[in-house]
Design a protein around this motif. Sequence first.
Motif, short mmCIF file in Angstrom:
data_model
loop_
_atom_site.label_atom_id
_atom_site.label_comp_id
_atom_site.label_asym_id
_atom_site.label_seq_id
_atom_site.Cartn_x
_atom_site.Cartn_y
_atom_site.Cartn_z
N CYS A 12 0.82 -1.21 0.00
CA CYS A 12 0.00 0.00 0.00
C CYS A 12 0.85 1.25 0.00
CB CYS A 12 -0.94 0.01 1.20
SG CYS A 12 -2.16 1.33 1.04
N TYR A 18 -5.14 2.79 11.47
CA TYR A 18 -6.01 1.70 11.93
C TYR A 18 -5.75 0.42 11.15
CZ TYR A 18 -8.52 3.82 7.99
OH TYR A 18 -8.82 4.37 6.77
N CYS A 19 -4.86 0.50 10.15
CA CYS A 19 -4.63 -0.65 9.27
C CYS A 19 -3.20 -1.18 9.35
CB CYS A 19 -4.97 -0.25 7.84
SG CYS A 19 -4.74 -1.51 6.61
N GLY A 58 -7.18 -4.90 -1.23
CA GLY A 58 -5.76 -5.14 -0.96
C GLY A 58 -5.48 -4.85 0.50
N GLU A 60 -3.43 -1.70 -1.55
CA GLU A 60 -4.06 -0.82 -2.52
C GLU A 60 -4.02 -1.50 -3.89
OE1 GLU A 60 -6.03 1.59 -2.75
OE2 GLU A 60 -5.80 1.71 -4.91
N SER A 110 -12.09 4.84 0.13
CA SER A 110 -11.85 5.01 1.56
C SER A 110 -11.43 6.45 1.82
CB SER A 110 -10.76 4.05 2.03
OG SER A 110 -11.20 2.74 1.79
N ILE A 177 -17.69 2.80 9.44
CA ILE A 177 -17.25 1.46 9.84
C ILE A 177 -16.70 1.50 11.26
CG2 ILE A 177 -15.78 -0.50 9.21
CD1 ILE A 177 -15.48 0.67 6.43
N GLU A 178 -17.17 0.58 12.10
CA GLU A 178 -16.57 0.43 13.44
C GLU A 178 -15.11 0.03 13.26
OE1 GLU A 178 -20.42 -1.34 15.93
OE2 GLU A 178 -18.72 -2.62 15.51
N GLU A 179 -14.25 0.62 14.06
CA GLU A 179 -12.81 0.29 13.94
C GLU A 179 -12.55 -1.11 14.51
OE1 GLU A 179 -10.11 3.04 15.81
OE2 GLU A 179 -8.39 1.78 15.30
N MET A 180 -11.83 -1.91 13.75
CA MET A 180 -11.49 -3.27 14.20
C MET A 180 -10.00 -3.32 14.57
SD MET A 180 -13.46 -5.52 11.36
CE MET A 180 -13.32 -4.38 10.01
N PHE A 182 -7.52 -4.70 13.44
CA PHE A 182 -6.67 -5.26 12.38
C PHE A 182 -5.66 -4.22 11.90
CE2 PHE A 182 -10.62 -7.85 11.68
CZ PHE A 182 -10.07 -9.07 12.01
N MET A 315 -5.10 -5.20 8.19
CA MET A 315 -6.20 -5.30 7.24
C MET A 315 -5.70 -5.28 5.80
SD MET A 315 -9.37 -5.71 7.54
CE MET A 315 -10.60 -4.88 8.50
N GLY A 319 -7.67 -7.51 3.31
CA GLY A 319 -8.47 -6.88 2.26
C GLY A 319 -9.72 -6.19 2.74
N1 SAM Z 1 -6.39 0.20 0.25
C1 SAM Z 1 -7.75 0.11 -0.09
C2 SAM Z 1 -8.57 1.08 0.71
O1 SAM Z 1 -8.10 1.58 1.72
O2 SAM Z 1 -9.70 1.32 0.29
C3 SAM Z 1 -8.33 -1.28 0.02
C4 SAM Z 1 -7.91 -2.11 1.19
S1 SAM Z 1 -8.46 -1.55 2.78
C5 SAM Z 1 -7.75 -2.77 3.85
C6 SAM Z 1 -10.18 -1.99 2.72
C7 SAM Z 1 -11.06 -1.28 3.74
O3 SAM Z 1 -10.71 -1.74 5.02
C8 SAM Z 1 -10.92 0.22 3.75
O4 SAM Z 1 -12.17 0.83 3.53
C9 SAM Z 1 -10.42 0.54 5.14
O5 SAM Z 1 -10.95 1.73 5.62
C10 SAM Z 1 -10.91 -0.66 5.92
N2 SAM Z 1 -10.13 -0.90 7.12
C11 SAM Z 1 -8.79 -1.04 7.22
N3 SAM Z 1 -8.41 -1.25 8.50
C12 SAM Z 1 -9.54 -1.23 9.24
C13 SAM Z 1 -9.82 -1.37 10.63
N4 SAM Z 1 -8.85 -1.57 11.51
N5 SAM Z 1 -11.11 -1.30 11.03
C14 SAM Z 1 -12.11 -1.09 10.14
N6 SAM Z 1 -11.91 -0.95 8.82
C15 SAM Z 1 -10.65 -1.01 8.37
#
Ligand code: SAM
Length: 320
Positions: A12, A18-19, A58, A60, A110, A177-180, A182, A315, A319
């Motif tokens: 990415c 959060y990811c 992904g 990305e 996003s 989206i609730e934060e997870m 991941f 995450m 994906g």
């Molecule tokens: N990179 C792309 C993007 O951000 O749209 C696709 C992959 S991203 C992992 C897919 C979705 O997962 C995104 O909308 C992102 O906001 C969400 N996401 C990532 N980490 C997260 C978390 N800890 N809690 C909730 N949603 C999460």
Amino acid sequence: MNYLRLAVTDRCNLRCFYCMPEEGIKYLPKKELLTYEEMLRLCSNLAELGVSKIRLTGGEPFVRNDLMDFIRNLNEIPGINSINLTTNGVLTGKYIPDFSSVGIKTVNLSLDTFDKERFFKITRRNEFDKVVDTFYKLLDSGIDVKINAVVMEGQNIEDLNSLVALTKDHKVDVRFIEEMPFNGEGMHYPKLIWNHKKIIDHIKGAYPELQRIVDPPNSTSYGYQVPGYKGQIGVIAAFTRTFCGTCNRIRLTAQGQLKTCLYDDGVFDFRDFIRSGVSDVQIKDKFIELFGSRAKDGFEAEKRRSANSIVSESMSTIGG
Ligand code: SAM
Ligand code: SF4
């Protein structure tokens, strides 16, 4: 189960906190990722088993070379009638004019905030202008667009109502989206603060007329609308896991791990399986066997994880 989420890469160009950790995650060597040919083969087999919808994610997706050629080939698989994309929007803009010709039906962008400084704080990269440009290009293109916004204490709470305001004049679906946990590091807070109920109560403070709407089948989001507004909002209880009963999703990670639930730690390695020379019949039989032993919900899937595998992966590998 007719919906596949396919992570085409674990790499990415942003570092959303959060990811992923600030320094990023340890990317797998390229040869450990599925090739496009391997992905197409798995998708063809899944299509024969009834999968009709694929979301590319992904990492990305646009960081991987030749993505549009891959999507064109995916679109030719009989039975696949809905290809969708989740993207952070940084590299996406120039491909939008070709989206409908390769079969892309909807795009989830996003975007957690429309404030440049907060965007930088959240993503740790200075790419706000490109993402906003992508958003408006998507709207102009007429493609169905959703905004994914993770709701985070101390980060973007002041943005929730302005994101709702966007739905007044734009036919856009904003999903909170609730934060997870991941993010490659585990939970940020001792417990989830912004759950779906608190998110809706907060929005109702500014929009008391907010109405619940009917959700499409298999939706993981609770839909709402401000009466008279063109767009909608939705809340995804991803942490609270209230949607498991209607979930029709499976996931393939970039290295070919099948996940039959977001919360499992991968139930089978399809990369090594297909590289061992198995036939298409063996691939389909394996999918059927694994679908049959799917956990009944995300809590059971989490319990089944191996002892040393807590929910703390990134995450960008899963994906979303
Ligand atoms: N990179 C792309 C993007 O951000 O749209 C696709 C992959 S991203 C992992 C897919 C979705 O997962 C995104 O909308 C992102 O906001 C969400 N996401 C990532 N980490 C997260 C978390 N800890 N809690 C909730 N949603 C999460
Ligand atoms: Fe990258 Fe998407 Fe993860 Fe942000 S949420 S770091 S854009 S994979």
